[in-house]
Enzyme design. Structure first.
Site, mmCIF file in Angstrom:
data_model
loop_
_atom_site.group_PDB
_atom_site.id
_atom_site.type_symbol
_atom_site.label_atom_id
_atom_site.label_comp_id
_atom_site.label_asym_id
_atom_site.label_seq_id
_atom_site.Cartn_x
_atom_site.Cartn_y
_atom_site.Cartn_z
ATOM 1 N N SER A 252 0.837 -1.193 0.000
ATOM 2 C CA SER A 252 0.000 0.000 0.000
ATOM 3 C C SER A 252 0.870 1.240 0.000
ATOM 4 C CB SER A 252 -0.909 0.024 1.241
ATOM 5 O OG SER A 252 -0.125 0.149 2.419
ATOM 6 N N LYS A 253 0.337 2.331 -0.567
ATOM 7 C CA LYS A 253 1.105 3.562 -0.676
ATOM 8 C C LYS A 253 1.386 4.190 0.677
ATOM 9 C CE LYS A 253 -3.122 6.159 -1.757
ATOM 10 N NZ LYS A 253 -3.849 6.862 -2.834
ATOM 11 N N ARG A 254 0.633 3.794 1.707
ATOM 12 C CA ARG A 254 0.891 4.336 3.028
ATOM 13 C C ARG A 254 2.247 3.866 3.561
ATOM 14 N NH1 ARG A 254 -1.643 2.623 8.766
ATOM 15 N NH2 ARG A 254 -0.672 4.221 10.023
ATOM 16 N N LYS A 255 2.651 2.649 3.178
ATOM 17 C CA LYS A 255 3.894 2.083 3.700
ATOM 18 C C LYS A 255 4.976 1.947 2.640
ATOM 19 C CE LYS A 255 1.518 -0.552 7.300
ATOM 20 N NZ LYS A 255 1.297 -1.890 7.904
ATOM 21 N N ASN A 256 4.632 2.059 1.393
ATOM 22 C CA ASN A 256 5.585 1.881 0.295
ATOM 23 C C ASN A 256 5.113 2.711 -0.888
ATOM 24 O OD1 ASN A 256 8.004 0.418 0.017
ATOM 25 N ND2 ASN A 256 6.969 -1.526 0.340
#
Length: 497
Positions: A252-256
């Protein structure tokens, strides 16, 4: 039989590395079998789909060297390759299902469906559509149609037994039909849902193997049923393992960072990125870590895919990218890559006027412009020290700004400034107080030239990535905090008038 595979992205956002991952394995399988690889744009979501997003997808996949034999840009015998241009075909097949008794018209209002969901959540008894309109008489249906009542078309689903799914990697999978919803096939606006369009297109485009992410396993019974209803041969299914963050959660863009253009703008080599994606759950027979797409195709065996969730780790990608730079590029080639990356006259000219206005000598240019060529900036909590806001307020402000800008589909300085100005008003801040931490997050200093001009030039991927990086520098946001912030963000501005 000629093997034909496809990738079918939706042009509703930034081009995702997961799309490239699935495209790579579809292409590798098809080419290893002497077959063909297609690209189809699934743009039935007319509200969120944009041609700009479509072009970004095409450009990003081409940058990675993932070329297709047929698609919206190069045509082919099975076109058009955009679902929005194939509506008559879906209309015909949707009507056919109704006439054969395999689907029915549903007139339930959104309010009734919302109430149904609430009841099911409260009682924890079942989920999905309850068949309210399933047994309407022909007279009732016609009366509602004559009255102009809006409706959708839903598919009929068996209420007993199990669906058996044959998967290339997983063998036989069984799913109870009671777990399968009466899927909407045609929406009230007449556009097909993914499920109908997907099956119709795969059949008419001669797709022999559907290689897709494992998140689609639960949809397989609906697709199998549609093939049976139409009397068509079912393509072979293969569900690839999902890409995951280092903590094993879904990528996910929140973590990567998940956008392909982010990795391009960061200065990763396309050879290294596609090489890394090829190692996601698969390996060469000799286990070597570096290989080209051509070498992957030559040695490709789909049965070498491991079902363990492959970890997308930026540190490992960076290591592999460095290996490609050091071992595969001569000095001249490295210089050419730098010039083809950001050290091009066309890119520098975009911000040259801003630097020129602040320069007293030529040597001033590089220090003040360095952030335009950087990836993630070297920031500390102290950099975000604010005269009026504490650290928690700054972090919240940056998170809200990120959410605002993630929803921005037309990326230009006016829209960026409009989003931030509106956010400042809704949060009760002066625009200057709101802009300061954004300046630091994007430019590394509150004293740069206009940050919205810089964000327009840097583009949405890099700008958003720097905001996420700034939030992490300030301690990040826990899951509990994220839920609280999300709730506050959704009500933002409702009482600001």
């Amino acid at each position: 039989m000629t093997v034909r595979t496809r990738v079918a992205p939706s042009p509703t956002g930034d081009p995702h590395v997961g799309t490239a991952y699935i495209a790579l394995f579809n292409m590798a399988f098809a080419k290893s079998q002497g077959g063909q690889f297609l690209l189809r744009i699934e743009d039935t979501d007319q509200v969120r789909s944009t041609r700009e997003s479509e072009q970004q997808i095409l450009d990003s996949l081409r940058w990675l060297g993932l070329d297709w034999d047929e698609g919206p840009d190069n045509g082919g015998p099975c076109g058009p390759y955009r679902q929005s241009e194939r509506r008559e075909l879906y209309d015909k097949h949707g009507q056919e299902l109704v006439e054969k008794g395999h689907a029915f018209r549903c007139f339930c209002t959104p309010e009734r469906l919302d109430e149904l969901r609430k009841q099911q959540e409260a009682t924890k008894e079942g989920s999905g559509y309850d068949g309210h309109c399933l047994h309407l008489s022909e007279e009732d249906v016609q009366a509602k149609l004559d009255a102009g009542e809006p409706h959708v078309i839903r598919m009929k689903v068996p209420s007993e037994g199990t669906c058996k799914i044959q998967d290339m990697l997983r063998g036989e999978i069984e799913i109870d039909w009671k777990q399968v919803d009466m899927q909407v096939l045609v929406k009230a606006d007449g556009m097909p849902t993914y499920h109908l369009a997907n099956v119709v297109d795969d059949h008419h485009m001669g797709i022999t193997h559907v290689i897709r992410g494992e998140e689609w396993i639960n949809s397989a019974p609906k697709h199998i049923l549609l093939y049976q209803y139409f009397g068509w041969d079912m393509p072979t299914l293969c569900h690839m393992p999902l890409l995951r963050n280092p903590d094993k959660s879904k990528l996910s863009k929140r973590k990567n960072p998940t956008s392909i253009t982010y990795y391009r703008d960061m200065g990763y080599l396309p050879e290294a990125v596609v090489n890394y994606l090829g190692r996601m759950g698969w390996s060469m027979p000799d286990e070597r870590e570096k290989f080209t797409v051509a070498e992957m195709i030559e040695s490709f065996d789909i049965n070498r895919v491991s079902l363990g969730g492959p970890i997308f780790d930026q540190e490992k990608l960076s290591w592999l990218n460095g290996s490609w730079i050091r071992e595969n590029l001569t000095d001249d080639e490295f210089a050419d890559r730098l010039h083809g990356w950001l050290l091009q006259e066309s890119f520098i000219k975009k911000f040259l006027p801003f630097a020129k206005e602040r320069s007293e000598k030529l040597s001033d240019f590089m220090p003040m412009s360095a952030f335009m060529f950087s990836g993630m900036l070297d920031l500390t909590e102290e950099d975000f020290k604010h005269k009026k806001l504490d650290q928690d307020d700054v972090r919240k402000l940056l998170q809200f700004a990120l959410w605002k800008l993630e929803a921005q589909r037309v990326w230009n300085k006016d829209n960026i400034f409009g989003d931030i100005k509106g956010l400042a008003k809704d949060m009760g801040y002066k625009i200057g107080d709101c802009m300061q931490p954004i300046f630091v997050a994007v430019a590394g200093t509150p004293n740069s030239w206009s940050v919205v001009d810089s964000m327009e030039i840097l583009g949405p991927d890099m700008s958003r990535a720097r905001l996420r990086h700034a939030i992490e520098v300030l301690g990040g946001v826990s899951k509990k905090q994220m839920k609280k912030l999300d709730k506050e963000f959704r009500t933002l501005g409702q009482t600001s008038e």
